[in-house]
Design an enzyme around this catalytic site. Sequence first.
Site, PDB file in Angstrom:
ATOM      1  N   GLY A  15      -0.644   8.673  -0.782  1.00 34.44           N
ATOM      2  CA  GLY A  15       0.669   8.257  -1.290  1.00 34.44           C
ATOM      3  C   GLY A  15       0.497   7.224  -2.393  1.00 34.44           C
ATOM      4  O   GLY A  15      -0.443   6.432  -2.365  1.00 34.44           O
ATOM      5  N   THR A 121      -8.102   9.254   2.000  1.00 30.96           N
ATOM      6  CA  THR A 121      -8.821   9.398   0.725  1.00 30.96           C
ATOM      7  C   THR A 121     -10.209   8.769   0.820  1.00 30.96           C
ATOM      8  O   THR A 121     -11.193   9.310   0.308  1.00 30.96           O
ATOM      9  CB  THR A 121      -8.004   8.705  -0.396  1.00 30.96           C
ATOM     10  OG1 THR A 121      -6.667   9.207  -0.350  1.00 30.96           O
ATOM     11  CG2 THR A 121      -8.595   8.956  -1.765  1.00 30.96           C
ATOM     12  N   ASP A 143       0.856  -0.258   3.674  1.00 31.80           N
ATOM     13  CA  ASP A 143       0.897  -0.526   5.114  1.00 31.80           C
ATOM     14  C   ASP A 143      -0.018  -1.682   5.537  1.00 31.80           C
ATOM     15  O   ASP A 143       0.138  -2.236   6.625  1.00 31.80           O
ATOM     16  CB  ASP A 143       0.486   0.730   5.903  1.00 31.80           C
ATOM     17  CG  ASP A 143       1.310   1.947   5.524  1.00 31.80           C
ATOM     18  OD1 ASP A 143       2.435   1.763   5.034  1.00 31.80           O
ATOM     19  OD2 ASP A 143       0.828   3.075   5.718  1.00 31.80           O
ATOM     20  N   MET A 185       8.879   0.818   5.895  1.00 30.33           N
ATOM     21  CA  MET A 185       7.715   1.676   6.128  1.00 30.33           C
ATOM     22  C   MET A 185       6.595   0.903   6.827  1.00 30.33           C
ATOM     23  O   MET A 185       6.787  -0.228   7.254  1.00 30.33           O
ATOM     24  CB  MET A 185       7.222   2.246   4.812  1.00 30.33           C
ATOM     25  CG  MET A 185       8.070   3.372   4.275  1.00 30.33           C
ATOM     26  SD  MET A 185       7.332   4.043   2.770  1.00 30.33           S
ATOM     27  CE  MET A 185       8.262   5.558   2.592  1.00 30.33           C
ATOM     28  N   ARG A 187       3.992   2.977   8.657  1.00 28.77           N
ATOM     29  CA  ARG A 187       3.360   3.916   9.577  1.00 28.77           C
ATOM     30  C   ARG A 187       3.245   3.294  10.966  1.00 28.77           C
ATOM     31  O   ARG A 187       4.257   2.815  11.479  1.00 28.77           O
ATOM     32  CB  ARG A 187       1.986   4.346   9.053  1.00 28.77           C
ATOM     33  CG  ARG A 187       1.782   5.844   9.088  1.00 28.77           C
ATOM     34  CD  ARG A 187       0.448   6.213   8.515  1.00 28.77           C
ATOM     35  NE  ARG A 187       0.510   6.395   7.095  1.00 28.77           N
ATOM     36  CZ  ARG A 187       0.699   7.541   6.483  1.00 28.77           C
ATOM     37  NH1 ARG A 187       0.825   8.641   7.198  1.00 28.77           N
ATOM     38  NH2 ARG A 187       0.739   7.649   5.177  1.00 28.77           N
ATOM     39  N   ARG A 292       7.791   1.583  -2.614  1.00 32.19           N
ATOM     40  CA  ARG A 292       6.567   1.954  -3.332  1.00 32.19           C
ATOM     41  C   ARG A 292       6.777   2.058  -4.834  1.00 32.19           C
ATOM     42  O   ARG A 292       5.810   2.180  -5.583  1.00 32.19           O
ATOM     43  CB  ARG A 292       6.049   3.304  -2.802  1.00 32.19           C
ATOM     44  CG  ARG A 292       5.608   3.231  -1.381  1.00 32.19           C
ATOM     45  CD  ARG A 292       4.619   4.280  -0.948  1.00 32.19           C
ATOM     46  NE  ARG A 292       4.658   5.567  -1.562  1.00 32.19           N
ATOM     47  CZ  ARG A 292       4.510   6.721  -0.908  1.00 32.19           C
ATOM     48  NH1 ARG A 292       4.355   6.705   0.407  1.00 32.19           N
ATOM     49  NH2 ARG A 292       4.491   7.857  -1.536  1.00 32.19           N
TER      50      ARG A 292
HETATM   51  O1  F6P Z   1       1.065   5.027   3.935  1.00 31.40           O
HETATM   52  C1  F6P Z   1       2.062   4.692   3.036  1.00 31.40           C
HETATM   53  C2  F6P Z   1       3.391   5.273   3.445  1.00 31.40           C
HETATM   54  O2  F6P Z   1       4.361   4.861   2.494  1.00 31.40           O
HETATM   55  C3  F6P Z   1       3.821   4.935   4.852  1.00 31.40           C
HETATM   56  O3  F6P Z   1       4.336   3.633   4.976  1.00 31.40           O
HETATM   57  C4  F6P Z   1       4.832   6.023   5.113  1.00 31.40           C
HETATM   58  O4  F6P Z   1       4.926   6.291   6.494  1.00 31.40           O
HETATM   59  C5  F6P Z   1       4.234   7.209   4.395  1.00 31.40           C
HETATM   60  O5  F6P Z   1       3.340   6.691   3.434  1.00 31.40           O
HETATM   61  C6  F6P Z   1       5.254   8.082   3.726  1.00 31.40           C
HETATM   62  O6  F6P Z   1       4.608   9.186   3.187  1.00 31.40           O
HETATM   63  P1  F6P Z   1       5.285  10.172   2.157  1.00 31.40           P
HETATM   64  O7  F6P Z   1       5.324   9.499   0.828  1.00 31.40           O
HETATM   65  O8  F6P Z   1       4.412  11.356   2.170  1.00 31.40           O
HETATM   66  O9  F6P Z   1       6.682  10.450   2.647  1.00 31.40           O
END
Ligand code: F6P
Length: 365
Positions: A15, A121, A143, A185, A187, A292
């Site tokens: 991501g 990765t 995270d 977020m 995880r 993000r």
């Molecule tokens: O690992 C980064 C993250 O933003 C997590 O906090 C979140 O659960 C996940 O990636 C979301 O993933 P995606 O962008 O695939 O929805």
Amino acid sequence: MSKKIKKIALLTGGGDCPGLNAVIRAVTRTAILQYGYEVIGYKFGYRGLYNNDYIKLDLNSISGILHRGGTILHSSNKDNLFDYQVIENGETVKKDVSDKAIENMKNLGVDALVVIGGDGTLTSARDFARKGVNVIGVPKTIDNDLLATDVTFGFNTATEIACEALDRLHTTAESHHRIMLLEVMGRNAGWIALDAGIAGSADVILIPEIPYDLNKIVDKVKEREEAGKQFTIIVVAEGAKPKDGDVVVAKIVDDSPDPIRLGGIGNKIAADLEAIIKNHEVRSTTLGHIQRGGNTSAYDRILSTRYGVKATELINEELFGNMVCLKGQNISYVSLEEVIGNTKCITANDEKVAAAKMMGISFGD
Ligand code: F6P
């Protein structure tokens, strides 16, 4: 100066995350200005390595990107070259295509590869290092759940954004005497929720590491009412779960190495609370990918720059198979062998949790 290294490559996987561009810029500038290396960037992470899809990076192409979130190299969180989806004889099969990637690098004269990514990765980075590729890892994830480094870049920006969201929710919650939840977020780790919750003056912080009891949240709302506060702010990590229940899954992404996408716990708690608390409206906001995107914080620009410079120094010293990391105030490095699978979650005796509790913040436990 290393005589062996003439050309290096970068890729960004998983991501996206604020600070990726800052690392790309720092590696490219250091490589060109200090060591005279040629630099290329593979597009869409490991997929670019497999398809030989790359761009040349020079001082011009990385100009003006320090502050920008995202990645000029693009990214993918689906392409594991050790278990890659290809079509063979008309059928879709998964196979190890890592040798093709190594061959591509050899043909291009790439002497070292900088892999910027999180756990998934970096697992492939380790596996390429095991096959003799000269790899350096750089730890990325909002995270902040990699044990091998004190801080991953991107975490600070995400926390700042979550904190600002809490500030904004405060004023509207207060106006309407509402209970407002903010889902963030992270995880299976509660770092963003914990830090944003403390900085953003949340009344309740719910994290995956401390399963919550709904009644304890209700108690907090009542306690605040008795103290004359008619609103309550709750920050909830996407991986939070009730004591007697499980996480809320938003989506399964079948072709992703880590298919579970969390999300929805904020709405669940809002509905559960509204069934019990009748004198306040309850609303939930999910911050999602806003955490993000946009500009990178000053802290992350600096951390990413330090990581990028160190990664290039390690290449020059031919210290391959390592990941750059932050230990205390210092940038250092650790073997990729020690990085993988070691996640960092909040422990029961975490000092910040204790400090928050001393301040009267409830964790729903
Ligand atoms: O690992 C980064 C993250 O933003 C997590 O906090 C979140 O659960 C996940 O990636 C979301 O993933 P995606 O962008 O695939 O929805």
